[in-house]
Design a protein around this motif. Structure first.
Motif, mmCIF file in Angstrom:
data_model
loop_
_atom_site.group_PDB
_atom_site.id
_atom_site.type_symbol
_atom_site.label_atom_id
_atom_site.label_comp_id
_atom_site.label_asym_id
_atom_site.label_seq_id
_atom_site.Cartn_x
_atom_site.Cartn_y
_atom_site.Cartn_z
ATOM 1 N N PHE A 1 -4.938 -4.960 9.529
ATOM 2 C CA PHE A 1 -4.555 -6.014 8.389
ATOM 3 C C PHE A 1 -5.032 -6.998 8.550
ATOM 4 O O PHE A 1 -4.652 -7.844 9.603
ATOM 5 C CB PHE A 1 -2.878 -5.742 9.178
ATOM 6 C CG PHE A 1 -1.529 -4.499 9.146
ATOM 7 C CD1 PHE A 1 -2.331 -3.482 8.660
ATOM 8 C CD2 PHE A 1 -0.960 -4.297 9.769
ATOM 9 C CE1 PHE A 1 -2.155 -2.072 7.709
ATOM 10 C CE2 PHE A 1 -0.382 -2.975 9.630
ATOM 11 C CZ PHE A 1 -0.609 -2.304 9.073
ATOM 12 N N CYS A 2 -5.271 -7.533 7.251
ATOM 13 C CA CYS A 2 -5.888 -9.214 7.353
ATOM 14 C C CYS A 2 -4.807 -9.342 5.994
ATOM 15 O O CYS A 2 -5.361 -9.287 4.769
ATOM 16 C CB CYS A 2 -7.463 -8.690 7.170
ATOM 17 S SG CYS A 2 -8.180 -7.659 5.731
ATOM 18 N N GLY A 3 -4.925 -10.788 5.271
ATOM 19 C CA GLY A 3 -4.433 -11.937 4.392
ATOM 20 C C GLY A 3 -4.000 -13.298 5.142
ATOM 21 O O GLY A 3 -4.367 -13.528 6.379
ATOM 22 N N PRO A 4 -3.402 -13.692 4.445
ATOM 23 C CA PRO A 4 -2.915 -14.991 4.732
ATOM 24 C C PRO A 4 -1.618 -15.351 5.581
ATOM 25 O O PRO A 4 -1.002 -13.476 5.525
ATOM 26 C CB PRO A 4 -2.745 -15.537 3.081
ATOM 27 C CG PRO A 4 -2.977 -15.008 2.017
ATOM 28 C CD PRO A 4 -3.153 -13.484 2.693
ATOM 29 N N ARG A 5 -1.833 -16.361 6.139
ATOM 30 C CA ARG A 5 -0.485 -16.232 6.956
ATOM 31 C C ARG A 5 0.932 -15.952 6.367
ATOM 32 O O ARG A 5 1.633 -16.470 5.153
ATOM 33 C CB ARG A 5 -0.624 -18.128 7.697
ATOM 34 C CG ARG A 5 -0.313 -18.541 7.374
ATOM 35 C CD ARG A 5 -0.611 -20.392 7.873
ATOM 36 N NE ARG A 5 -0.539 -21.396 6.581
ATOM 37 C CZ ARG A 5 0.507 -21.746 6.229
ATOM 38 N NH1 ARG A 5 1.651 -21.258 6.687
ATOM 39 N NH2 ARG A 5 0.300 -22.749 5.493
ATOM 40 N N GLY A 6 1.885 -15.600 7.284
ATOM 41 C CA GLY A 6 3.496 -15.436 6.927
ATOM 42 C C GLY A 6 3.346 -14.386 6.066
ATOM 43 O O GLY A 6 4.262 -14.897 4.864
ATOM 44 N N VAL A 7 2.717 -13.570 5.601
ATOM 45 C CA VAL A 7 2.852 -12.886 4.474
ATOM 46 C C VAL A 7 3.565 -11.107 4.810
ATOM 47 O O VAL A 7 3.726 -9.852 3.853
ATOM 48 C CB VAL A 7 1.949 -12.191 3.298
ATOM 49 C CG1 VAL A 7 1.101 -13.773 2.632
ATOM 50 C CG2 VAL A 7 0.339 -11.793 4.268
ATOM 51 N N GLY A 8 3.609 -10.824 5.925
ATOM 52 C CA GLY A 8 4.040 -9.283 6.601
ATOM 53 C C GLY A 8 3.391 -8.583 7.103
ATOM 54 O O GLY A 8 3.249 -7.657 7.974
ATOM 55 N N LYS A 9 2.199 -9.401 8.348
ATOM 56 C CA LYS A 9 1.229 -8.287 8.572
ATOM 57 C C LYS A 9 1.894 -7.411 10.804
ATOM 58 O O LYS A 9 1.823 -6.553 10.351
ATOM 59 C CB LYS A 9 -0.137 -9.363 8.800
ATOM 60 C CG LYS A 9 -1.277 -9.095 7.899
ATOM 61 C CD LYS A 9 -2.093 -10.004 8.405
ATOM 62 C CE LYS A 9 -2.050 -11.562 9.073
ATOM 63 N NZ LYS A 9 -1.427 -12.289 8.014
ATOM 64 N N THR A 10 2.042 -8.825 11.242
ATOM 65 C CA THR A 10 3.167 -8.436 12.210
ATOM 66 C C THR A 10 3.557 -7.432 12.071
ATOM 67 O O THR A 10 4.166 -6.033 12.897
ATOM 68 C CB THR A 10 3.023 -9.720 13.194
ATOM 69 O OG1 THR A 10 2.176 -10.426 13.171
ATOM 70 C CG2 THR A 10 3.574 -9.188 14.662
ATOM 71 N N THR A 11 4.525 -7.605 11.122
ATOM 72 C CA THR A 11 6.047 -7.508 10.643
ATOM 73 C C THR A 11 5.829 -6.236 10.601
ATOM 74 O O THR A 11 6.258 -4.986 10.794
ATOM 75 C CB THR A 11 6.747 -7.939 9.933
ATOM 76 O OG1 THR A 11 6.987 -8.685 9.982
ATOM 77 C CG2 THR A 11 7.876 -6.841 9.231
#
Length: 612
Positions: free
Chosen positions: A44-54
């Motif tokens: 899962f890659c992308g900017p911070r705070g967009v829901g990857k860990t969620t």
């Protein structure tokens, strides 16, 4: 008093349907779960705070749910889901690679993978900030990631995909998360405000969404701060005050003063802004964004790029129609340059004021440029094409004198353009729209120039000597005079000229060229050429570097412009003589004991070992 939980944790999504702005990810994962086509490794890659860990946690909970829903969602009722929600599940392991990035940490993780889950079907390993792992840790992780046990699933999360090794990327199913749009952020914030019973303006939520720049975590953190600051009443003004954002109304007033070229009002307005504590770079950046929004408003095709508070949209459109695009583009250049140079300015306030002065009188500069463009266009329109005259073909002199010219030969032949046949070198000047000048002769194909004769033209004119004939005569005269005064090429004066050029090189301190010039040999070929004989390519290159100045020097010395030279390489013939070389240590020792035998005896008695 109950422990306060921030909104980013309190309202963290628990199912795929509640994830904001990542429908392309959640739909793919739900379909993979329903069709039982789940990969063993995800990235899962992308900017911070967009829901990857969620999303990683929701995926871990869903695949272990005991009563999975028909749409691929977890039930949130069974024991497995409850343990996941409470953070007590043994089937999920999270590793922060930012602080656990060594080989030993990865080896500990791979040892845990060998044990099957005690409850549930899968053990999920979430490695956050995976790009922080060292190269050795990545290599230690490769084999386990490629062929894990059937019950193990790895989910890697990162904000910097380009730092991950290609060998890791090839073993994972990659999901790219995107920034959350402002509209999705505003809707989610409004939903939270309704649940928390917070009074909020939509304009304030839009400002928060713009400030968060697509990061939901930042938006929720800003919301919590402003709610605490305003005691539960979220308005546009207190949001601007808390976020230290300058109201767009100031920019509209600045723009009005600049369009009216009212420098006093513009400087007083900036002084008011400065007194409120806003830094100059913030003003420059905000005004540049304001001008950019005005430029966007002028074109309906890109009007969707306008991201401002809805209450200001009509005002933006109305203001944009009054200002020319040339002014807006020029203003952006001025503001960009001022913002770049702001950091190096000693007097920050004066630096910003100078930029505002330029913008105030920018309209005059744009008008001058436009006027210059109009004048240039008029000059272009005033240009007229060259007027050509149709000229009849003439009869060739040889055919006329021989008497075999037929009427058909004398009859003018049709042609695509006017051909001009001129006798000898005499040309006739003609008045053209660009002034009086010579007409270029065109010789018929297949006939030499000497056979051409003068033509009849509609305009009666006495043949005069043209400029081309004068130039040719002058050149011939100069060449004749030069040939009479040219020095003859002999070995003595050639060596003298060569020595003079070497003296010039000595004055220029070009010692490498001096050495190679002295080694060169000169051979006269004929009266206007000679040959320079060198022994190697290096020597040739040094002489070639001086070709321009050398030939000019020689031609000036001999007063002969046709003088030339060639460079010939002739390697030196080896006469078989052996060059002396220094003796080695062993040879020196042998020669010494041959002359002084006691030295050898001394070496043997003392049992010395010589290092040759």
């Amino acid at each position: 008093m109950d422990n306060f939980i921030v909104s980013a944790r309190k309202y963290r999504p628990q199912t795929f349907n509640t994830v904001v702005g990542q429908a392309h990810i959640t739909t793919t994962l739900k379909n993979a779960i329903k069709n039982k086509q789940l990969a063993h490794a995800f990235l899962f890659c992308g900017p911070r705070g967009v829901g990857k860990t969620t999303c990683a946690r929701i995926l871990a909970k869903t695949i272990n749910c005991e009563n999975m829903q028909a749409d691929g969602e977890a039930c949130n009722i069974c024991n497995s889901c409850k343990s996941f929600n409470d953070g007590a599940s043994l089937n999920i392991h999270e590793l922060d690679a930012a602080s656990n990035n060594s080989v030993d940490d990865i080896r500990t993780l791979t040892e845990q993978v060998r044990f099957s889950p005690q409850a549930g079907r899968y053990k999920v390993y979430i490695i956050d900030e995976v790009h922080m792992l060292s190269s050795s840790a990545f290599n230690a992780f490769l084999k386990t990631l490629e062929e894990p046990p059937p019950y193990a699933i790895f989910i890697l999360a990162t904000t910097e995909k380009h730092k991950i090794l290609p060998t890791i990327l090839s073993r994972c199913q990659i999901f790219d998360f995107k920034r959350i749009t402002n509209n999705d952020t505003v809707d989610h914030l409004q939903e939270i405000c309704d649940k928390e019973k917070i009074t909020s303006d939509k304009a304030a939520l839009q400002v928060i969404a713009q400030k968060s720049e697509g990061c939901m975590r930042d938006a929720l953190s800003i919301l919590d701060k402003i709610v605490s600051f305003t005691n539960g009443e979220l308005s546009y003004q207190n949001t601007l005050e808390h976020l230290n954002i300058l109201d767009a109304d100031y920019y509209f007033k600045l723009m009005e003063a600049m369009q009216a070229q009212d420098l006093g009002s513009a400087l007083l307005l900036y002084d008011d802004i400065n007194r409120k504590g806003f830094e100059g770079d913030l003003v420059l950046n905000g005004f540049a964004e304001f001008v950019r929004n005005l430029l966007v408003c002028r074109d309906e095709k890109i009007a969707g790029l306008l991201e401002v508070v809805e209450s200001f949209k009509d005002r933006y459109v109305a203001t944009a129609q009054k200002i020319s695009p040339a002014w807006l583009i020029s203003a952006l250049n001025v503001l960009n340059e001022a913002e770049i140079n702001y950091k190096g300015a000693r007097n920050k306030k004066l630096h910003v004021e100078l930029a505002l002065i330029k913008l105030t009188y920018l309209s005059q500069a744009v008008e001058l440029v436009n006027e210059a463009g109009v004048v240039k266009k008029k000059r272009t329109d005033a240009a007229k094409p060259v007027a050509f005259k149709n000229i009849r073909p003439a009869v060739l002199k040889d055919e006329a004198l021989a008497g075999n010219a037929s009427p058909a030969a004398n009859k003018p032949q049709p042609s695509d353009g006017a051909k001009l046949i001129i006798e000898s070198n005499v040309v006739e000047e003609e008045e053209t729209p660009y002034g009086r000048g010579s007409v270029k002769p065109v010789i018929p194909s297949g006939k030499p120039a000497r056979d051409a004769i003068a033509i009849e033209t509609p305009v009666t004119a006495t043949p005069t000597l043209g400029a081309l004939s004068k130039i040719r005569k002058q050149i011939v005269q100069k060449q004749t005079q030069a040939n009479h005064t040219a020095k003859s090429l002999t070995a003595e004066n050639l060596q003298e000229a060569w020595s003079r050029y070497i003296d010039k090189l000595v004055e220029q301190k070009n010692h490498s060229a001096v050495t190679n010039f002295k080694l060169a040999q000169l051979k006269i070929m004929d009266n206007s050429s000679f040959e320079i004989v060198v022994e190697s390519n290096i020597q040739q290159k040094f002489i070639e570097q001086e070709r321009g100045t050398l030939i000019e020097h020689l031609q000036s010395f001999y007063n002969n412009r046709s003088l030339s030279y060639a460079i010939q390489i002739e390697e030196a013939i080896d006469n078989g003589a052996q060059q002396e070389r220094p003796l080695t240590s062993r040879e020196q020792y042998l020669k010494m004991i041959e002359q002084y035998p006691l030295v050898k005896e001394l070496k043997e008695r003392l049992k010395l070992e010589l290092d040759y």
